[in-house]
Motif scaffolding. Structure first.
Motif, mmCIF file in Angstrom:
data_model
loop_
_atom_site.group_PDB
_atom_site.id
_atom_site.type_symbol
_atom_site.label_atom_id
_atom_site.label_comp_id
_atom_site.label_asym_id
_atom_site.label_seq_id
_atom_site.Cartn_x
_atom_site.Cartn_y
_atom_site.Cartn_z
ATOM 1 N N ALA A 70 118.667 122.657 36.486
ATOM 2 C CA ALA A 70 119.653 121.579 36.635
ATOM 3 C C ALA A 70 120.912 121.876 35.813
ATOM 4 O O ALA A 70 122.035 121.645 36.283
ATOM 5 N N GLN A 71 120.724 122.392 34.605
ATOM 6 C CA GLN A 71 121.875 122.745 33.772
ATOM 7 C C GLN A 71 122.695 123.844 34.435
ATOM 8 O O GLN A 71 123.928 123.765 34.506
ATOM 9 N N LEU A 72 122.013 124.877 34.933
ATOM 10 C CA LEU A 72 122.722 125.983 35.588
ATOM 11 C C LEU A 72 123.454 125.512 36.835
ATOM 12 O O LEU A 72 124.591 125.932 37.095
ATOM 13 N N GLN A 73 122.826 124.619 37.583
ATOM 14 C CA GLN A 73 123.461 124.106 38.798
ATOM 15 C C GLN A 73 124.764 123.377 38.453
ATOM 16 O O GLN A 73 125.792 123.587 39.098
ATOM 17 N N PHE A 79 132.024 125.716 37.260
ATOM 18 C CA PHE A 79 132.689 127.025 37.261
ATOM 19 C C PHE A 79 133.395 127.268 38.592
ATOM 20 O O PHE A 79 134.496 127.829 38.626
ATOM 21 N N ARG A 80 132.775 126.847 39.702
ATOM 22 C CA ARG A 80 133.409 127.024 41.019
ATOM 23 C C ARG A 80 134.710 126.230 41.106
ATOM 24 O O ARG A 80 135.674 126.669 41.734
ATOM 25 N N GLU A 81 134.721 125.062 40.473
ATOM 26 C CA GLU A 81 135.927 124.239 40.493
ATOM 27 C C GLU A 81 137.030 124.844 39.632
ATOM 28 O O GLU A 81 138.193 124.833 40.015
ATOM 29 N N GLN A 82 136.660 125.323 38.462
ATOM 30 C CA GLN A 82 137.655 125.887 37.545
ATOM 31 C C GLN A 82 136.980 126.897 36.622
ATOM 32 O O GLN A 82 135.991 126.566 35.968
ATOM 33 N N ARG A 83 137.506 128.122 36.564
ATOM 34 C CA ARG A 83 136.884 129.180 35.756
ATOM 35 C C ARG A 83 137.101 129.003 34.266
ATOM 36 O O ARG A 83 136.315 129.491 33.465
ATOM 37 N N PHE A 108 130.605 129.822 29.787
ATOM 38 C CA PHE A 108 131.773 130.076 30.618
ATOM 39 C C PHE A 108 132.348 131.464 30.359
ATOM 40 O O PHE A 108 132.748 132.161 31.300
ATOM 41 N N GLN A 109 132.381 131.880 29.106
ATOM 42 C CA GLN A 109 132.873 133.237 28.803
ATOM 43 C C GLN A 109 131.999 134.280 29.489
ATOM 44 O O GLN A 109 132.499 135.217 30.122
ATOM 45 N N ASN A 110 130.682 134.121 29.357
ATOM 46 C CA ASN A 110 129.750 135.074 29.967
ATOM 47 C C ASN A 110 129.847 135.032 31.486
ATOM 48 O O ASN A 110 129.766 136.068 32.156
#
Length: 123
Positions: A70-73, A79-83, A108-110
């Motif tokens: 759930a966290q990864l989702q 991330f898809r919305e904004q990198r 996010f960095q990774n």
């Protein structure tokens, strides 16, 4: 030929446990924090085990975070919305996912590096 105390060769040896400064070469080494020069064999073995564990850990401190599905989702959706994540979104995700802001930032960095590798491999 003996190298001087600050030559490149001497520094390379000293950083790998080779050469030591003259004053340190004659002192017996005791583990940090030890109070006596005579440690029990069990205490020495425990200290060696702990030092080996410390060296095998890639980063000292916090263990690797295992994110739930759930966290990864949610992280991937964001991330898809904004990198690049903003401060308010980072705070929101941290609260919703029960993670620290630094964990979110690191994820996010990774993820950006993973994305960069994927796009380079696709070319």
């Amino acid at each position: 030929m003996e190298k001087g105390p600050f030559s490149v060769e001497w520094l390379a040896q000293s950083s790998h446990g080779g050469a030591q400064p003259a004053a340190a070469a004659h002192r017996p080494r005791s583990p940090p924090g030890s109070t006596s020069s005579q440690e029990s064999p069990a205490a020495l073995a425990a200290l060696r085990d702990q030092e080996a564990a410390d060296r095998s850990s890639p980063v000292p401190g916090r263990p690797r975070t295992k994110f739930s599905a759930a966290q990864l989702q949610e992280l991937e959706r964001s991330f898809r919305e904004q990198r690049y994540i903003g401060a308010s979104e980072k705070r929101r995700l941290a609260a919703v996912l029960n993670l620290s802001q630094s964990q979110i930032k690191t994820w996010f960095q990774n993820r950006r590096m993973k994305f960069k590798r994927q796009t380079q491999d696709a070319r």
